[in-house]
Design a protein around this motif. Structure first.
Motif, mmCIF file in Angstrom:
data_model
loop_
_atom_site.group_PDB
_atom_site.id
_atom_site.type_symbol
_atom_site.label_atom_id
_atom_site.label_comp_id
_atom_site.label_asym_id
_atom_site.label_seq_id
_atom_site.Cartn_x
_atom_site.Cartn_y
_atom_site.Cartn_z
ATOM 1 N N SER A 82 -106.630 12.625 -14.261
ATOM 2 C CA SER A 82 -106.033 11.852 -13.160
ATOM 3 C C SER A 82 -106.888 10.665 -12.720
ATOM 4 C CB SER A 82 -105.794 12.768 -11.959
ATOM 5 O OG SER A 82 -107.019 13.376 -11.552
ATOM 6 N N GLY A 83 -107.661 10.115 -13.635
ATOM 7 C CA GLY A 83 -108.570 9.036 -13.246
ATOM 8 C C GLY A 83 -107.985 7.643 -13.292
ATOM 9 N N ASP A 84 -106.742 7.493 -13.777
ATOM 10 C CA ASP A 84 -106.165 6.150 -13.940
ATOM 11 C C ASP A 84 -105.245 5.802 -12.775
ATOM 12 O OD1 ASP A 84 -107.529 5.960 -16.309
ATOM 13 O OD2 ASP A 84 -105.860 6.687 -17.517
ATOM 14 N N TYR A 85 -105.840 5.667 -11.599
ATOM 15 C CA TYR A 85 -105.062 5.343 -10.400
ATOM 16 C C TYR A 85 -105.030 3.827 -10.199
ATOM 17 C CZ TYR A 85 -103.625 5.368 -5.485
ATOM 18 O OH TYR A 85 -102.960 5.172 -4.298
ATOM 19 N N ALA A 86 -103.846 3.307 -9.920
ATOM 20 C CA ALA A 86 -103.644 1.869 -9.675
ATOM 21 C C ALA A 86 -103.991 1.028 -10.901
ATOM 22 C CB ALA A 86 -104.455 1.411 -8.461
ATOM 23 N N ILE A 87 -103.614 1.516 -12.100
ATOM 24 C CA ILE A 87 -103.820 0.771 -13.347
ATOM 25 C C ILE A 87 -102.487 0.642 -14.072
ATOM 26 C CG2 ILE A 87 -105.029 0.713 -15.563
ATOM 27 C CD1 ILE A 87 -107.239 2.355 -14.337
ATOM 28 N N THR A 88 -102.180 -0.563 -14.529
ATOM 29 C CA THR A 88 -100.899 -0.816 -15.173
ATOM 30 C C THR A 88 -100.730 -0.001 -16.455
ATOM 31 O OG1 THR A 88 -99.487 -2.518 -16.165
ATOM 32 C CG2 THR A 88 -101.847 -2.794 -16.422
ATOM 33 N N GLY A 89 -99.472 0.289 -16.792
ATOM 34 C CA GLY A 89 -99.177 1.058 -17.999
ATOM 35 C C GLY A 89 -98.862 0.199 -19.202
ATOM 36 N N HIS A 90 -98.902 -1.137 -19.040
ATOM 37 C CA HIS A 90 -98.534 -1.990 -20.171
ATOM 38 C C HIS A 90 -99.549 -1.905 -21.303
ATOM 39 C CE1 HIS A 90 -96.542 -5.105 -22.345
ATOM 40 N NE2 HIS A 90 -97.621 -5.875 -22.347
ATOM 41 N N SER A 91 -100.806 -1.659 -20.973
ATOM 42 C CA SER A 91 -101.842 -1.541 -22.000
ATOM 43 C C SER A 91 -102.659 -0.282 -21.747
ATOM 44 C CB SER A 91 -102.756 -2.773 -21.962
ATOM 45 O OG SER A 91 -103.849 -2.596 -22.833
ATOM 46 N N THR A 92 -103.138 0.320 -22.827
ATOM 47 C CA THR A 92 -103.943 1.541 -22.697
ATOM 48 C C THR A 92 -105.440 1.233 -22.664
ATOM 49 O OG1 THR A 92 -104.026 1.821 -25.095
ATOM 50 C CG2 THR A 92 -102.201 2.880 -23.916
ATOM 51 N N ALA A 93 -105.818 -0.025 -22.897
ATOM 52 C CA ALA A 93 -107.233 -0.370 -23.063
ATOM 53 C C ALA A 93 -108.065 -0.063 -21.823
ATOM 54 C CB ALA A 93 -107.365 -1.849 -23.427
ATOM 55 N N LYS A 94 -107.507 -0.327 -20.623
ATOM 56 C CA LYS A 94 -108.284 -0.150 -19.404
ATOM 57 C C LYS A 94 -108.162 1.243 -18.797
ATOM 58 C CE LYS A 94 -108.135 -5.034 -18.072
ATOM 59 N NZ LYS A 94 -107.780 -6.000 -17.013
ATOM 60 N N ARG A 95 -107.373 2.081 -19.411
ATOM 61 C CA ARG A 95 -107.162 3.428 -18.846
ATOM 62 C C ARG A 95 -108.166 4.403 -19.476
ATOM 63 N NH1 ARG A 95 -101.362 5.124 -19.601
ATOM 64 N NH2 ARG A 95 -100.973 3.372 -20.989
ATOM 65 N N LYS A 96 -109.298 4.545 -18.836
ATOM 66 C CA LYS A 96 -110.405 5.331 -19.391
ATOM 67 C C LYS A 96 -110.062 6.818 -19.471
ATOM 68 C CE LYS A 96 -112.825 1.598 -19.641
ATOM 69 N NZ LYS A 96 -112.955 0.939 -20.952
ATOM 70 N N ASP A 97 -109.384 7.356 -18.447
ATOM 71 C CA ASP A 97 -109.068 8.787 -18.479
ATOM 72 C C ASP A 97 -108.017 9.094 -19.546
ATOM 73 O OD1 ASP A 97 -110.396 10.793 -17.142
ATOM 74 O OD2 ASP A 97 -108.674 11.316 -15.912
ATOM 75 N N PHE A 98 -107.117 8.154 -19.773
ATOM 76 C CA PHE A 98 -106.139 8.327 -20.838
ATOM 77 C C PHE A 98 -106.833 8.347 -22.201
ATOM 78 C CE2 PHE A 98 -103.152 6.691 -23.998
ATOM 79 C CZ PHE A 98 -102.107 7.579 -23.843
ATOM 80 N N GLN A 99 -107.803 7.447 -22.379
ATOM 81 C CA GLN A 99 -108.547 7.411 -23.633
ATOM 82 C C GLN A 99 -109.321 8.724 -23.835
ATOM 83 O OE1 GLN A 99 -108.142 5.241 -25.832
ATOM 84 N NE2 GLN A 99 -107.238 3.482 -24.767
#
Length: 446
Positions: A43-60
């Motif tokens: 649940s670390g990707d709060y207030a981050i756009t879903g258009h790209s996965t590059a900036k979503r560290k918890d998703f990575q």
């Protein structure tokens, strides 16, 4: 069995489900369908756009666990929580499928472990990308309109500005003006971004960073401009003043600890590269002698180069600075004495005409092509007049002269090496050298 929950929310204040609600709904689904599963929440990707996965560290981090075979299924609220980009989505799902990990959407009730679910999943991902593209285009159109009208189009502004409602309209206005000017003044005086950041932290803003300073230097808001609107808000500086800030020659400090008075102010007259500072020790007096040289010429023998002595440069300035300043002042005042048009009246007339054009457009009395054409012409006219008005060299030279008082030579002798360095970097932009590496003149920092 390990099942991951992945919630995401693009904005803190949008109308989508909260992170807590997404996690709670996903947990209820897992407890009902897979009661013995071990649940892991990313649940670390709060207030981050879903258009790209590059900036979503918890998703990575979650995908690393999926590829390593530590996750058996990923549960989400909707497919647009994973990605709004079809290519990213397909690549990510391929990685999940290769690792034997299912993807389950709770609200859409799709389970990719079935052929129907897999096919429908791709359709939903395609719709998510289409929805994002429509929203993005709508946002761009809205932002472009707000910028033309001088309205705040985003909630984020750099230091020195704030958003305030004026007559019911959100506008970008000045905030802490004295503090903001102090930051730029210190940068111009010291020619050091690092030193400016440290000074601001100690005296003004404890959490000030190099990134915030770079944002200030790059932002056109300080000249009142956003994109094509040169009168978006009240400026701090003219265009010329901001160019001066952006063209600051940073003082570079040598690892040896030596302070070079004229570091970065010389260019090689042969190749045009900036010359480097170095020192040598006089064998007889055992004193340090400091010089400028072209590194490319001296070490790689690309061309002949000579040394430019710091002592001779300092002597040249002490002998010629006053005369050079008087000549510059004479030339500027001579130019300013020529008759000029009534620029202020022309500027006000053009701004008023553009405001009337906006009114006609809002009332639907002119169509878009005609509006865009006339708006572009008027904006160009306003820009041209504004630049001519801001180019008041008489005012600028009077301000510049305050840095060089009549008794500056006596004051200069009392400065230490560091103070002398800052003095020259504050008033000299660059030296002229002929091909014999002799100083023929210099440019003032105005």
């Amino acid at each position: 069995m390990n099942i991951a929950i992945y919630p995401r929310k693009s904005k803190k204040d949008d109308n989508s489900e909260s992170m807590e609600q997404q996690i709670d709904d996903c947990r209820k689904y897992i407890n009902k369908t897979y009661p013995d599963a071990n649940i892991i929440v990313y649940s670390g990707d709060y207030a981050i756009t879903g258009h790209s996965t590059a900036k979503r560290k918890d998703f990575q981090r979650m995908m690393d666990d999926v590829r390593a075979g530590r996750i058996n299924a990923v549960v989400i609220m909707r497919y647009d929580r994973i990605a709004r980009n079809m290519r990213d989505f397909c690549n990510l799902y391929h990685d999940m499928e290769s690792a034997g990990c299912n993807l389950i959407s709770v609200s859409q009730q799709i389970d990719t472990s079935t052929p129907y679910g897999k096919n429908f999943m791709y359709q939903m991902a395609n719709m998510a990308e289409l929805e994002w593209a429509i929203i993005s285009e709508r946002y761009k159109d809205t932002a472009a309109y707000k910028i033309r009208e001088g309205k705040a189009y985003t909630g984020r502004v750099p230091i020195g500005f704030k958003i305030e409602k004026i007559d019911g309209v959100k506008k970008v206005v000045h905030d802490n003006e004295e503090q903001t000017r102090a930051i730029f003044d210190y940068l111009l005086a010291t020619k050091s971004k690092r030193g400016t950041v440290l000074w601001v932290r100690e005296n003004l803003i404890p959490d000030f960073t190099r990134h915030k300073l770079d944002t200030m230097i790059k932002s056109d808001l300080y000249i009142g401009k956003v994109r094509e609107n040169d009168h978006f808000c009240q400026p701090y500086f003219t265009k010329d003043q901001m160019e001066e800030i952006r063209s600051v020659n940073q003082i570079k400090y040598a690892p040896s600890g030596h302070i070079y008075l004229f570091s970065g102010l010389f260019r090689c007259p042969i190749c045009g590269r900036k010359m480097s500072s170095f020192y040598s020790i006089d064998r007889k007096t055992k004193k340090h002698r400091q010089y400028q040289r072209c590194w490319f010429g001296g070490n790689e023998k690309l061309h002949k180069t000579k040394l430019v002595s710091e002592a001779k440069t300092e002597k040249y300035l002490l002998e010629n600075l006053d005369a050079a300043l008087k000549n510059l002042e004479f030339d500027v005042k001579k130019e300013a004495g020529k008759p000029k048009r009534n620029l202020n009246k022309k500027l006000n007339d053009a701004i008023g005409e553009r405001e009337r054009l906006n009114y006609l457009f809002e009332k639907g009395r002119i169509d878009i092509p005609e509006y865009e054409k006339k708006y572009s012409i008027l904006s160009g006219k306003i820009n041209s007049i504004s630049e001519e008005l801001s180019n008041n060299k008489v005012v600028r030279i009077e301000e510049f002269k305050k840095q060089i008082p009549e008794d500056w030579k006596e004051l200069y002798e009392q400065l230490d090496q560091k103070g002398k360095q800052e003095f020259w970097h504050r008033i000299i932009k660059e030296f002229y050298l002929n091909e014999a590496f002799e100083i023929t003149g210099f440019i003032f920092y105005i």
